[in-house]
Scaffold this motif. Structure first.
Motif, PDB file in Angstrom:
ATOM      1  N   LEU A  76      20.732  42.772 118.990  1.00  0.00           N
ATOM      2  CA  LEU A  76      20.427  43.989 118.243  1.00  0.00           C
ATOM      3  C   LEU A  76      21.150  45.151 118.909  1.00  0.00           C
ATOM      4  CD1 LEU A  76      18.752  45.756 116.292  1.00  0.00           C
ATOM      5  CD2 LEU A  76      16.923  45.721 117.987  1.00  0.00           C
ATOM      6  N   ARG A  77      22.023  45.838 118.179  1.00  0.00           N
ATOM      7  CA  ARG A  77      22.779  46.962 118.735  1.00  0.00           C
ATOM      8  C   ARG A  77      22.236  48.270 118.169  1.00  0.00           C
ATOM      9  NH1 ARG A  77      29.032  46.404 119.692  1.00  0.00           N
ATOM     10  NH2 ARG A  77      28.152  45.309 121.473  1.00  0.00           N
ATOM     11  N   PRO A  78      21.585  49.102 118.974  1.00  0.00           N
ATOM     12  CA  PRO A  78      21.036  50.372 118.495  1.00  0.00           C
ATOM     13  C   PRO A  78      22.115  51.264 117.895  1.00  0.00           C
ATOM     14  CG  PRO A  78      20.171  49.850 120.663  1.00  0.00           C
ATOM     15  CD  PRO A  78      21.267  48.865 120.397  1.00  0.00           C
ATOM     16  N   GLY A  79      21.744  51.954 116.844  1.00  0.00           N
ATOM     17  CA  GLY A  79      22.648  52.913 116.233  1.00  0.00           C
ATOM     18  C   GLY A  79      23.358  52.404 115.007  1.00  0.00           C
ATOM     19  N   LEU A  80      23.510  51.091 114.860  1.00  0.00           N
ATOM     20  CA  LEU A  80      24.187  50.551 113.682  1.00  0.00           C
ATOM     21  C   LEU A  80      23.251  50.489 112.492  1.00  0.00           C
ATOM     22  CD1 LEU A  80      26.452  47.706 115.090  1.00  0.00           C
ATOM     23  CD2 LEU A  80      26.851  50.164 114.959  1.00  0.00           C
ATOM     24  N   VAL A  81      21.959  50.287 112.765  1.00  0.00           N
ATOM     25  CA  VAL A  81      20.940  50.254 111.721  1.00  0.00           C
ATOM     26  C   VAL A  81      19.807  51.163 112.182  1.00  0.00           C
ATOM     27  CG1 VAL A  81      19.322  48.807 110.418  1.00  0.00           C
ATOM     28  CG2 VAL A  81      21.553  47.888 111.080  1.00  0.00           C
ATOM     29  N   ALA A  82      19.176  51.889 111.261  1.00  0.00           N
ATOM     30  CA  ALA A  82      18.050  52.745 111.628  1.00  0.00           C
ATOM     31  C   ALA A  82      16.929  51.909 112.223  1.00  0.00           C
ATOM     32  CB  ALA A  82      17.544  53.487 110.395  1.00  0.00           C
ATOM     33  N   PRO A  83      16.188  52.425 113.209  1.00  0.00           N
ATOM     34  CA  PRO A  83      15.155  51.620 113.869  1.00  0.00           C
ATOM     35  C   PRO A  83      14.071  51.114 112.920  1.00  0.00           C
ATOM     36  CG  PRO A  83      15.073  53.921 114.596  1.00  0.00           C
ATOM     37  CD  PRO A  83      16.343  53.742 113.852  1.00  0.00           C
ATOM     38  N   VAL A 106      21.337  45.215 122.884  1.00  0.00           N
ATOM     39  CA  VAL A 106      22.701  45.316 123.401  1.00  0.00           C
ATOM     40  C   VAL A 106      23.209  46.733 123.183  1.00  0.00           C
ATOM     41  CG1 VAL A 106      25.060  44.434 123.255  1.00  0.00           C
ATOM     42  CG2 VAL A 106      23.123  42.881 122.888  1.00  0.00           C
ATOM     43  N   THR A 107      23.343  47.500 124.258  1.00  0.00           N
ATOM     44  CA  THR A 107      23.784  48.888 124.151  1.00  0.00           C
ATOM     45  C   THR A 107      25.284  48.988 123.903  1.00  0.00           C
ATOM     46  OG1 THR A 107      21.974  49.650 125.541  1.00  0.00           O
ATOM     47  CG2 THR A 107      23.873  51.090 125.384  1.00  0.00           C
ATOM     48  N   GLY A 108      26.068  48.058 124.434  1.00  0.00           N
ATOM     49  CA  GLY A 108      27.515  48.048 124.216  1.00  0.00           C
ATOM     50  C   GLY A 108      28.263  48.767 125.315  1.00  0.00           C
ATOM     51  N   GLY A 109      29.523  48.291 125.576  1.00  0.00           N
ATOM     52  CA  GLY A 109      30.308  48.893 126.647  1.00  0.00           C
ATOM     53  C   GLY A 109      31.768  49.110 126.317  1.00  0.00           C
ATOM     54  N   ASP A 110      32.158  48.833 125.060  1.00  0.00           N
ATOM     55  CA  ASP A 110      33.548  48.981 124.647  1.00  0.00           C
ATOM     56  C   ASP A 110      33.635  50.175 123.695  1.00  0.00           C
ATOM     57  OD1 ASP A 110      36.095  48.836 123.608  1.00  0.00           O
ATOM     58  OD2 ASP A 110      36.023  46.702 123.129  1.00  0.00           O
ATOM     59  N   ALA A 111      34.158  51.300 124.202  1.00  0.00           N
ATOM     60  CA  ALA A 111      34.191  52.537 123.403  1.00  0.00           C
ATOM     61  C   ALA A 111      35.005  52.361 122.127  1.00  0.00           C
ATOM     62  CB  ALA A 111      34.763  53.678 124.246  1.00  0.00           C
ATOM     63  N   HIS A 123      28.457  56.844 127.706  1.00  0.00           N
ATOM     64  CA  HIS A 123      27.606  55.825 128.331  1.00  0.00           C
ATOM     65  C   HIS A 123      26.164  56.293 128.487  1.00  0.00           C
ATOM     66  CE1 HIS A 123      25.939  53.447 131.713  1.00  0.00           C
ATOM     67  NE2 HIS A 123      26.714  52.472 131.275  1.00  0.00           N
ATOM     68  N   GLY A 124      25.967  57.458 129.080  1.00  0.00           N
ATOM     69  CA  GLY A 124      24.608  57.944 129.309  1.00  0.00           C
ATOM     70  C   GLY A 124      23.855  58.213 128.027  1.00  0.00           C
ATOM     71  N   ALA A 125      24.540  58.819 127.051  1.00  0.00           N
ATOM     72  CA  ALA A 125      23.883  59.121 125.771  1.00  0.00           C
ATOM     73  C   ALA A 125      23.537  57.843 125.011  1.00  0.00           C
ATOM     74  CB  ALA A 125      24.786  60.014 124.930  1.00  0.00           C
ATOM     75  N   ARG A 126      24.373  56.801 125.134  1.00  0.00           N
ATOM     76  CA  ARG A 126      24.061  55.530 124.473  1.00  0.00           C
ATOM     77  C   ARG A 126      22.756  54.952 124.993  1.00  0.00           C
ATOM     78  NH1 ARG A 126      29.358  53.978 125.390  1.00  0.00           N
ATOM     79  NH2 ARG A 126      28.720  52.289 126.778  1.00  0.00           N
TER      80      ARG A 126
END
Length: 389
Positions: A76-83, A106-111, A123-126
């Protein structure tokens, strides 16, 4: 110990870094791997996320009917779908599967990848967004059992009178897994998730990460469970296992390694940086152990071209089982394993490792009785003798 396997939704192969020996990423193939993991007794399967993968939620839903006990650790990647929508998806999948959903945050690490999905936070805001996301997600699912609405206003996300009418089967919510190696990742894990995951670093490094997360969680009055993500190259003998590791890289060229490492270096993921530091891009085709066996039986060769989990346990069944037990001694109970190619290796791991490990196995369904004979009948008449345990 709970063992999970991996569904290779970004493709599979007998060799890394080449199209030779590649397998098409088809539903039939994913289903074969899932059915094998289910029938062999794995706890569940991890379904990854990202632009290189088929969608994890769609695939998990499509595999419900093909499996019976298998749990789905869905990325689950936050931000792609509303919670709120994500919470409804989770509740539905949990209900329809009979309580077999696990969630991997999964917060993600590839900008570059994130920007392609419309995500532009640093990074911090994610991590701040991920924290708000999982708080809303969790609260909506927990309140759904009582029919209560939720109001939440954060810096990045919010809901007003949010409500789920159909609660998940698992209470209060499907278990949440998460892996992050940065300070922000440890803080998020300690405060918000159920199981903290580490990639397969040497045991001492994993122990240090777990100690930090455990202390942070204790300060908040929380207790987590812990897991590790590893590849496995296990054979009946150590020599066979290292030959298999060499074969996995036998069609890999240095230019491909350099290109992959340059891409990984551009990411802001602390975990990815730690993976890269384990091998430093070293690759000697004549000796795949040189510079890559970073701890007894722990090999960083996979990470030369694969992002994310880049280490494998390589050795005989006894050696690999002993290494897994060393991680278990640190407090790890969830082991998410994989091997190339995934269909053959799921059988090999079950055959060679399961008898040597203290596993928590899924309970058989009512009325299911496993009977013999086991093995091919000899000369139409004789049942093979049982092997010594």
């Amino acid at each position: 110990m709970k063992l999970l396997w991996f569904i290779p939704t970004h493709g599979d192969s007998r060799y890394l870094g080449t199209s030779k020996g590649a397998r098409a990423a088809t539903f039939d193939y994913f289903k074969q791997v899932a059915i094998a993991a289910d029938s062999l007794g794995f706890e569940g399967v991890l379904l990854p996320t990202g632009r290189s993968c088929e969608d994890s939620w769609v695939l998990a839903a499509s595999l419900i009917d093909a499996t019976r006990r298998l749990k789905f650790l869905v990325a689950l990647r936050p931000g792609l779908v509303a919670p709120a929508q994500s919470a409804r998806m989770a509740a539905t999948l949990d209900r329809l599967s009979g309580g077999r959903l696990l969630v991997n945050l999964v917060t993600g690490g590839d900008a570059e990848e994130l920007a392609g999905d419309g995500q532009f936070l640093d990074h911090g805001a994610r991590y701040a967004q991920s924290r708000e996301f999982i708080q809303i997600w969790r609260e909506l699912l927990e309140r759904s059992h009582r029919g209560e609405p939720l109001d939440f206003e954060g810096e990045h996300l919010g809901v007003r009178s949010g409500k789920l009418l159909y609660p998940p089967l698992q209470r209060p919510w499907p278990p949440i897994y998460f892996g992050g190696s940065s300070e922000a990742g440890h803080a998020l894990a300690a405060a918000e998730v159920d199981t903290y995951l580490s990639w397969g670093e040497p045991p001492a490094a994993v122990a240090a990460k777990l100690a930090d997360v455990r202390a942070r969680a204790a300060a908040l009055g929380r207790t987590l469970s812990y897991g590790v993500r590893l590849h496995v190259i296990v054979r009946e003998t150590e020599d066979e296992a290292w030959r298999a590791a060499a074969e996995l890289l036998s069609h890999l060229d240095p230019a491909t390694v350099s290109a992959a490492q340059a891409k990984f270096a551009s990411m802001d993921s602390v975990g990815q940086r730690r993976m890269a530091e384990l091998h430093g891009g070293r690759f000697n085709p004549a000796d795949v152990r040189e510079g890559l066996e970073i701890s007894p039986n722990l090999w960083a060769g996979v990470g030369l071209v694969r992002g994310g989990a880049g280490t494998a346990l390589v050795g005989s069944a006894e050696q690999v089982a002993e290494r897994l037990k060393e991680y278990a001694a640190l407090g790890i109970e969830h082991f998410i394993l994989s091997g190339y190619p995934h269909l053959e290796e799921v059988h090999r791991v079950a055959e060679l490792l399961f008898p040597l490990l203290p596993l928590e196995r899924p309970q058989a369904l009512p009325g299911q009785v496993l009977t013999g004979p086991f093995g091919e009948i000899v000369a139409n008449s004789y049942v093979p003798r049982a092997a010594a345990s």
